[in-house]
Motif scaffolding. Structure first.
Motif, mmCIF file in Angstrom:
data_model
loop_
_atom_site.group_PDB
_atom_site.id
_atom_site.type_symbol
_atom_site.label_atom_id
_atom_site.label_comp_id
_atom_site.label_asym_id
_atom_site.label_seq_id
_atom_site.Cartn_x
_atom_site.Cartn_y
_atom_site.Cartn_z
ATOM 1 N N ARG A 44 0.839 -1.206 0.000
ATOM 2 C CA ARG A 44 0.000 0.000 0.000
ATOM 3 C C ARG A 44 0.873 1.255 0.000
ATOM 4 N NH1 ARG A 44 -3.574 -3.148 -1.305
ATOM 5 N NH2 ARG A 44 -4.875 -4.239 0.170
ATOM 6 N N ILE A 45 0.425 2.277 -0.725
ATOM 7 C CA ILE A 45 1.080 3.582 -0.709
ATOM 8 C C ILE A 45 -0.008 4.650 -0.602
ATOM 9 C CG2 ILE A 45 1.224 3.657 -3.252
ATOM 10 C CD1 ILE A 45 3.865 5.320 -2.797
ATOM 11 N N THR A 46 0.085 5.484 0.416
ATOM 12 C CA THR A 46 -0.921 6.528 0.622
ATOM 13 C C THR A 46 -0.561 7.771 -0.196
ATOM 14 O OG1 THR A 46 0.248 7.436 2.536
ATOM 15 C CG2 THR A 46 -1.389 5.697 2.975
ATOM 16 N N VAL A 51 4.420 4.019 2.772
ATOM 17 C CA VAL A 51 4.357 2.678 2.184
ATOM 18 C C VAL A 51 4.185 1.642 3.294
ATOM 19 C CG1 VAL A 51 5.643 0.943 0.875
ATOM 20 C CG2 VAL A 51 5.777 3.362 0.227
ATOM 21 N N GLN A 74 11.634 0.901 -7.451
ATOM 22 C CA GLN A 74 10.704 0.981 -8.582
ATOM 23 C C GLN A 74 11.447 1.298 -9.853
ATOM 24 O OE1 GLN A 74 7.500 3.743 -7.506
ATOM 25 N NE2 GLN A 74 6.051 2.101 -7.838
ATOM 26 N N PRO A 110 2.146 4.566 -7.001
ATOM 27 C CA PRO A 110 1.415 3.322 -7.239
ATOM 28 C C PRO A 110 1.915 2.652 -8.519
ATOM 29 C CG PRO A 110 -0.106 5.069 -6.639
ATOM 30 C CD PRO A 110 1.237 5.722 -6.865
ATOM 31 N N GLY A 111 1.945 1.321 -8.504
ATOM 32 C CA GLY A 111 2.388 0.568 -9.673
ATOM 33 C C GLY A 111 3.339 -0.540 -9.299
ATOM 34 N N THR A 142 2.851 -5.123 -6.450
ATOM 35 C CA THR A 142 2.127 -3.941 -6.923
ATOM 36 C C THR A 142 1.833 -3.057 -5.719
ATOM 37 O OG1 THR A 142 1.102 -5.227 -8.684
ATOM 38 C CG2 THR A 142 0.074 -3.108 -8.139
ATOM 39 N N LEU A 143 2.210 -1.773 -5.823
ATOM 40 C CA LEU A 143 1.832 -0.801 -4.800
ATOM 41 C C LEU A 143 0.504 -0.183 -5.211
ATOM 42 C CD1 LEU A 143 5.207 1.092 -4.098
ATOM 43 C CD2 LEU A 143 4.030 -0.555 -2.625
ATOM 44 N N THR A 144 -0.466 -0.222 -4.300
ATOM 45 C CA THR A 144 -1.803 0.314 -4.597
ATOM 46 C C THR A 144 -2.196 1.349 -3.537
ATOM 47 O OG1 THR A 144 -2.945 -1.396 -3.318
ATOM 48 C CG2 THR A 144 -2.540 -1.853 -5.650
ATOM 49 N N ARG A 145 -3.143 2.180 -3.899
ATOM 50 C CA ARG A 145 -3.719 3.127 -2.931
ATOM 51 C C ARG A 145 -4.706 2.375 -2.035
ATOM 52 N NH1 ARG A 145 -0.592 7.529 -3.188
ATOM 53 N NH2 ARG A 145 -0.671 8.613 -5.153
#
Length: 146
Positions: A44-46, A51, A74, A110-111, A142-145
């Motif tokens: 997760r990334i806000t 992170v 990344q 994100p990504g 995958t980093l997502t919101r």
């Protein structure tokens, strides 16, 4: 008694210990399959860049304190950002770890990303705390919101 030969012997012993400590990751994983760390496929990334990474770990025993550390990168960048650290319990049971951190603003988005998690113990050798690696695992995530 001459001091120089004693200092030379001490320095040689310390170098030998350091050389052995760097070789530990490959042998620790091969010799002890019950020692493992994993990384979840999604992090997760806000909006402010904080992170959160997670996974599981298992270790059987330890003499010193044990930690699960994680880092993320990344794209084609070779820069890795450390994301927190969690104290580990080495009792042979599978546990979850969650690390949170905020690298410099704008460093991550994100990504797709690559995470490396390390299960590491601090052992004292001749009065010096040195790392002893129990397990290391890298994974594309995958980093997502949230």
């Amino acid at each position: 008694m001459r001091v120089r030969p004693l200092l030379g012997a001490t320095a040689g012993a310390a170098l030998l210990l350091l050389t052995g400590a760097t070789a530990a990751p490959a042998t620790a994983s091969a010799a002890a399959p019950y020692e493992a760390v994993t990384v979840d496929s999604v992090g997760r990334i806000t909006a402010d860049g904080t992170v959160t990474l997670s996974g599981t770990y298992r270790c059987r025993s330890a003499i010193g304190p044990v930690f699960v550390s994680s880092s993320v990168s990344q794209g084609v960048s070779t820069t890795r950002y450390g994301i927190g650290g969690t104290r580990a319990v080495c009792d042979g049971v599978k546990h979850r770890w969650v690390n949170t951190g905020r690298p410099k603003p704008g460093a991550l988005a994100p990504g797709a990303a690559h995470v490396e998690a390390t299960l590491m113990e601090l052992r004292t050798f001749s009065g010096l705390p040195l790392p002893s690696f129990h397990a290391v695992h890298g994974r594309d995530i995958t980093l997502t919101r949230p």
